[in-house]
Design a protein around this motif. Structure first.
Motif, PDB file in Angstrom:
ATOM      1  N   ALA A 116      56.878 -24.305   5.414  1.00 16.27           N
ATOM      2  CA  ALA A 116      57.339 -25.505   6.117  1.00 16.27           C
ATOM      3  C   ALA A 116      56.238 -26.562   6.141  1.00 16.27           C
ATOM      4  CB  ALA A 116      57.753 -25.156   7.537  1.00 16.27           C
ATOM      5  N   VAL A 117      56.658 -27.812   6.101  1.00 13.74           N
ATOM      6  CA  VAL A 117      55.723 -28.943   6.095  1.00 13.74           C
ATOM      7  C   VAL A 117      56.082 -29.875   7.237  1.00 13.74           C
ATOM      8  CG1 VAL A 117      54.904 -30.939   4.792  1.00 13.74           C
ATOM      9  CG2 VAL A 117      55.367 -28.776   3.612  1.00 13.74           C
ATOM     10  N   LEU A 118      55.081 -30.241   8.011  1.00 16.23           N
ATOM     11  CA  LEU A 118      55.255 -31.241   9.051  1.00 16.23           C
ATOM     12  C   LEU A 118      54.595 -32.537   8.610  1.00 16.23           C
ATOM     13  CD1 LEU A 118      54.564 -29.250  12.344  1.00 16.23           C
ATOM     14  CD2 LEU A 118      56.749 -29.753  11.253  1.00 16.23           C
ATOM     15  N   ARG A 119      55.287 -33.631   8.845  1.00 14.60           N
ATOM     16  CA  ARG A 119      54.779 -34.926   8.408  1.00 14.60           C
ATOM     17  C   ARG A 119      54.461 -35.803   9.610  1.00 14.60           C
ATOM     18  NH1 ARG A 119      55.705 -35.358   3.028  1.00 14.60           N
ATOM     19  NH2 ARG A 119      57.178 -33.864   2.133  1.00 14.60           N
ATOM     20  N   PRO A 120      53.375 -36.568   9.537  1.00 12.62           N
ATOM     21  CA  PRO A 120      53.030 -37.458  10.649  1.00 12.62           C
ATOM     22  C   PRO A 120      54.200 -38.363  11.022  1.00 12.62           C
ATOM     23  CG  PRO A 120      51.250 -37.371   9.060  1.00 12.62           C
ATOM     24  CD  PRO A 120      52.398 -36.642   8.432  1.00 12.62           C
ATOM     25  N   GLY A 121      54.435 -38.461  12.330  1.00 11.70           N
ATOM     26  CA  GLY A 121      55.509 -39.317  12.809  1.00 11.70           C
ATOM     27  C   GLY A 121      56.886 -38.707  12.725  1.00 11.70           C
ATOM     28  N   ALA A 122      56.991 -37.524  12.122  1.00 12.00           N
ATOM     29  CA  ALA A 122      58.306 -36.906  11.948  1.00 12.00           C
ATOM     30  C   ALA A 122      58.865 -36.419  13.288  1.00 12.00           C
ATOM     31  CB  ALA A 122      58.218 -35.740  10.965  1.00 12.00           C
ATOM     32  N   ARG A 123      60.179 -36.392  13.367  1.00 13.43           N
ATOM     33  CA  ARG A 123      60.876 -35.966  14.592  1.00 13.43           C
ATOM     34  C   ARG A 123      61.665 -34.705  14.262  1.00 13.43           C
ATOM     35  NH1 ARG A 123      66.090 -37.335  16.459  1.00 13.43           N
ATOM     36  NH2 ARG A 123      66.322 -37.318  18.750  1.00 13.43           N
ATOM     37  N   HIS A 124      61.512 -33.672  15.076  1.00 13.69           N
ATOM     38  CA  HIS A 124      62.155 -32.385  14.825  1.00 13.69           C
ATOM     39  C   HIS A 124      62.912 -31.951  16.070  1.00 13.69           C
ATOM     40  CE1 HIS A 124      59.842 -31.935  11.122  1.00 13.69           C
ATOM     41  NE2 HIS A 124      58.793 -32.346  11.820  1.00 13.69           N
ATOM     42  N   VAL A 125      64.191 -31.667  15.912  1.00 18.82           N
ATOM     43  CA  VAL A 125      65.038 -31.237  17.020  1.00 18.82           C
ATOM     44  C   VAL A 125      65.302 -29.745  16.891  1.00 18.82           C
ATOM     45  CG1 VAL A 125      67.248 -31.509  18.191  1.00 18.82           C
ATOM     46  CG2 VAL A 125      66.105 -33.509  17.179  1.00 18.82           C
TER      47      VAL A 125
END
Length: 850
Positions: A116-125
């Motif tokens: 999994a990759v998280l990106r700056p500013g990303a929103r995850h519900v």
């Protein structure tokens, strides 16, 4: 998956641009992420269409929004986990990024899925499918935190408890408002609960309206009291004290509450005479211009007389109309239970409550000193109990502390941690005894014992490492060969003492003896020890140590808890100590195996188990104290509203009026006044019937502390409804029909005199308003209820639940204005009430034109 201890984590790779803080060291990088990560919790639906395979579900979400900039050490990848507390079981988590598991109890863990990759500013519900319902914002736990290998865990700043400066109460600002009544109020159409909106509160307040106090304001209301004509009783110039049959020390706190110089001219004669014919704790008070006389059969009664005098004197600015009072309590047990185990509340808070109890003539302080989530009393012979068992922090192996249940946070420094030293406890017992209050210590067992189990495992490890095997095993509370799988009601898999091993009984004896020594040092011998008597269904089935004991008890492990209770109760009796316990566990014992002198607290819900348990255990000849949740669990919310604090499994609203209306001497009759948990009228049958001559010993308020993290919350949840319970414990409820065996009651049954209840309530509410200033002088931050309000034809009308309360309002963008009566407004209005000293306010409510 790479592990962090046994709690585990997954690698986190972060894609995004380089950032200015690129050279931040690993700890600083985690700190920056915890500080910048936005975290929002929302209850979405209590009546959703459940996913296939799930039933009785609700839907909530956690929304994570990453900062626009992330440290390169995280961008390159790091072992990272997110931990949060959630008290409902979670059947399913839906997320394209995260895996989930329950650690133990309410501690939950989220880890990134592989790759999994998280990106700056990303929103995850993240969708949380929970079991049951989620009806209040207050049960959301704070202090979610991040963990990365080799770094200190850090609380996500957005989830910290903050204190609202106006109310003085915690404000969970990361929890979204609950406004959609259709989806969030209840689970089904059969549940008739409605939120207590300002409009509904206005109607309710109008129906219960009372005038400010006048005349006699003593609370609880005396049996007989009268004011007379004549010259005033002037306390402003001091008193001249004369004591007969009692030492000054025995009534010193009550004299201090009177607050009068003792070098004055007005005679105050206090006489204690056991042959006076006055009932225990009763008194006669005669206050006239030429002097004041108080007569009692014991020091407690003399103190009560002084307390009544102090209340009336304060109300009349120390110049009283002549007054006579003849008074005695209805019940010998008028109690307050305070849970220190879930979240700690320390010596000073307890001492404040002891003084407040004395002011309102409560006489039993039930201190819940140990739970799954914490051990709160120093036992010198077993230091790990306090050293390990009183602290919750992020230590997966639990070598230094317990898991951070109930949103305690990872660093062990939260105010929910702590314990009473032996000196603290002795001071509390001594202060209580000086005020006629018995302290009843409670150590819950055999269930609800995880803190003790973990602490004794650390003791075992320490001594075993030193080669002291026999000493290490002496207080070990588990059978290490036990392979039983079970889960408690609070979702623990390891919280039950093994009742088949000698170490458990050695532990109980050591703890009881230590408590008895503390009581002895305080000059107040230990009279009652409350062992809880809770069990965990399914425990010990596969314990080799229990094999023989199970066989001796019908090959059913469930029969072991009654044998444990019987054994401990008998041992206590040999020490001259009465055993107490909760009614469910106590009810499973064999009365023939129990001592004759037993205390049982009835905690069955009124419309389910209360009468069955109360009458059964009354008929055993035990001392029965009603702790019924519908009336006595003050961790329940005051009103059905998502912004009111507390759990709600037993009642959606326990307000002062409901507590005041309680009829302890005729339990079935309460069906006439109190609906069931779904706000539906429901009759109550008298089964089993109460045998002739059986009478309850008393009533008790309970404050369990799962959602109560600050001392201000303790005050809020207890007061003013504790005053209503004090009244019911002291004074008969005159609207109660006489108990007749076998008679059942239904909603609004005419045998219950509701007109008498209304009249008595108006008198009581007025007397409560006279207690605001005294409570503030004691430092008690009592609840300030939000006002009722409505707008009709452009006119704002507002009222309060109790008389004499200041109401303020403001239109959008305006300033707070004191409400003095109906006023024309042009749009939506916000309102609040103020405490008597104007230092605190209620939560803000809003109304609009229909």
């Amino acid at each position: 998956m790479r592990g962090i201890g046994w709690m585990g984590a997954l690698a986190l790779s972060v894609a995004g641009p380089a950032v200015a803080q690129g050279n931040a060291p690993p700890q600083a990088a985690l700190d920056q992420l915890a500080a910048g990560l936005d975290y929002r919790f929302e209850v979405v639906d209590n009546r959703p269409v459940c996913p296939e395979g799930l039933a009785n579900c609700f839907l909530a979400t956690i929304t994570l929004t990453l900062p626009e900039q992330l440290p390169p050490s995280l961008r390159k990848g790091a072992d990272l986990s997110l931990y949060f507390s959630f008290v409902n079981p979670l059947d399913r988590i839906e997320s394209d990024l995260f895996d989930y598991r329950n650690i133990n109890g309410d501690v939950q863990q989220l880890t990134l899925k592989p790759g999994a990759v998280l990106r700056p500013g990303a929103r995850h519900v993240i969708k949380l499918w929970g079991v049951g319902s989620h009806l209040s914002r207050a049960v959301v736990m704070p202090n979610a935190y991040l963990v990365a290998e080799g770094r200190q865990a850090r609380v996500i700043a957005a989830t910290r408890d903050t204190i609202d400066p106006d109310t003085g109460l915690p404000a969970l600002r990361f929890v979204a408002p609950m406004t959609d009544a259709a989806r969030l109020t209840s689970k089904s159409d059969s549940d008739k609960t409605v939120w207590l909106t300002p409009e509904r509160a206005f109607v309710q307040n109008a129906e219960r309206a009372a005038a400010p106090a006048s005349g006699i304001v003593i609370l609880p209301r005396p049996s007989h009291a009268a004011q007379h004509d004549g010259a005033v009783v002037d306390l402003t110039k001091g008193i001249r004290l004369t004591l007969t049959g009692v030492d000054r020390a025995a009534i010193a706190p009550a004299l201090a509450a009177l607050g009068t110089d003792e070098t004055g001219a007005l005679p105050l004669r206090v006489r204690v005479d056991p042959t006076s014919g006055i009932a225990p704790e009763g008194y006669r008070l005669d206050a006239r211009a030429d002097g004041i006389a108080i007569t009692a059969a014991d020091a407690a009664g003399a103190s009560h007389g002084l307390r009544s005098l102090a209340q009336q004197a304060a109300f009349e600015q120390r110049k009283l109309r002549p007054i006579t009072v003849e008074d005695a309590p209805l019940y010998p047990h008028r109690g307050l239970h305070l849970d220190l185990g879930r979240n700690f509340h320390g010596r000073d808070q307890i001492l404040k409550l002891v003084e407040a109890m004395a002011a309102y003539k409560l006489n039993k302080l039930h201190l819940h000193l140990a739970e799954d989530e914490g051990w709160r009393i120093e036992i010198p012979a077993l230091p790990e109990l306090a050293q390990i068992g009183s602290v919750r922090c992020h230590d997966p192996a639990e070598k230094t502390c317990l898991l951070p249940q109930l949103g305690a946070g990872p660093d062990g420094k939260s105010g929910v941690n702590g314990y009473l030293t032996t000196a603290d406890y002795v001071e509390i017992v001594r202060a209580a005894a000086a005020r006629g209050i018995e302290v009843i210590p409670s150590i819950d067992m055999p269930g609800h014992s995880r803190a003790a189990i973990v602490a004794m495992e650390r003791r075992h490890d320490r001594l075993a490492a030193a080669g002291k095997r026999a000493e290490a095993d002496a207080y070990r509370l588990i059978d290490p060969a036990d392979t039983t799988k079970y889960r408690s009601i609070q979702h623990y898999t390891d919280n039950t003492l093994n009742v088949c091993i000698p170490a458990t009984y050695r532990f109980v004896d050591t703890v009881v003896d230590a408590l008895a020594a503390m009581h002895g040092a305080a000059g107040a011998p230990l009279k009652t020890f409350h062992l809880g008597a809770d069990e965990t269904a399914g425990a010990w089935v596969n314990s080799p140590a229990c094999k023989a004991m199970i066989a001796e008890n019908g090959s059913d492990a469930r029969n072991l808890t009654p044998r444990f209770i019987e054994r401990v109760a008998t041992t206590l009796a040999a020490k001259g100590i009465r055993a107490g316990g909760w009614s469910d566990g106590m009810g499973h014992t064999d009365p023939a195996r129990m001592p004759a002198n037993v205390l049982t607290n009835i905690w069955g819900v009124l419309h389910t188990g209360a009468i069955r348990e109360a009458h059964d255990q009354l008929n055993r000849g035990w001392d029965v104290v009603l702790s019924i949740p519908d009336l006595g669990y003050f961790d329940m919310p005051y009103a059905p509203h998502p912004d009111e604090g507390g759990y709600y499994w037993a009642s959606r609203g326990v307000d002062s009026h409901q507590v005041f209306g309680f009829m302890p001497d005729n339990l079935p009759a309460n069906a006439a006044l109190i609906p069931n948990i779904s706000a539906q009228p429901q009759s109550i049958e008298d089964k089993p019937i109460r045998e002739p001559g059986r009478r309850i010993t008393g009533i008790q308020a309970q404050l369990w502390s799962e959602t109560v993290r600050t001392d201000a919350q303790v005050d809020y949840m207890l007061f003013p409804r504790l005053l209503a319970l004090a009244e019911r414990g002291w004074t008969a409820a005159r609207w109660t029909p006489a108990y007749r065996p076998g008679q059942s009651y239904a909603w609004h049954d005419p045998r219950v005199d509701r007109a008498a209840l209304s009249a008595e309530w108006r008198d009581f509410a007025g007397r409560v308003s006279a207690q605001f200033a005294p409570l503030e002088r004691m430092g008690v931050a009592y609840r300030v209820a939000p006002p009722g309000a409505r707008i009709i034809g452009g006119t704002l009308e507002a009222n309060s639940d109790l008389p004499g309360v200041i109401i303020e309002y403001r239109e959008r963008g305006g300033k707070w204005t004191r409400y003095g009566g109906p006023v024309t407004v042009r749009g939506p209005v916000e309102l609040r009430t103020r405490s008597a000293d104007a230092r605190r306010s209620s939560r803000i409510v809003a109304v609009s034109a229909p």
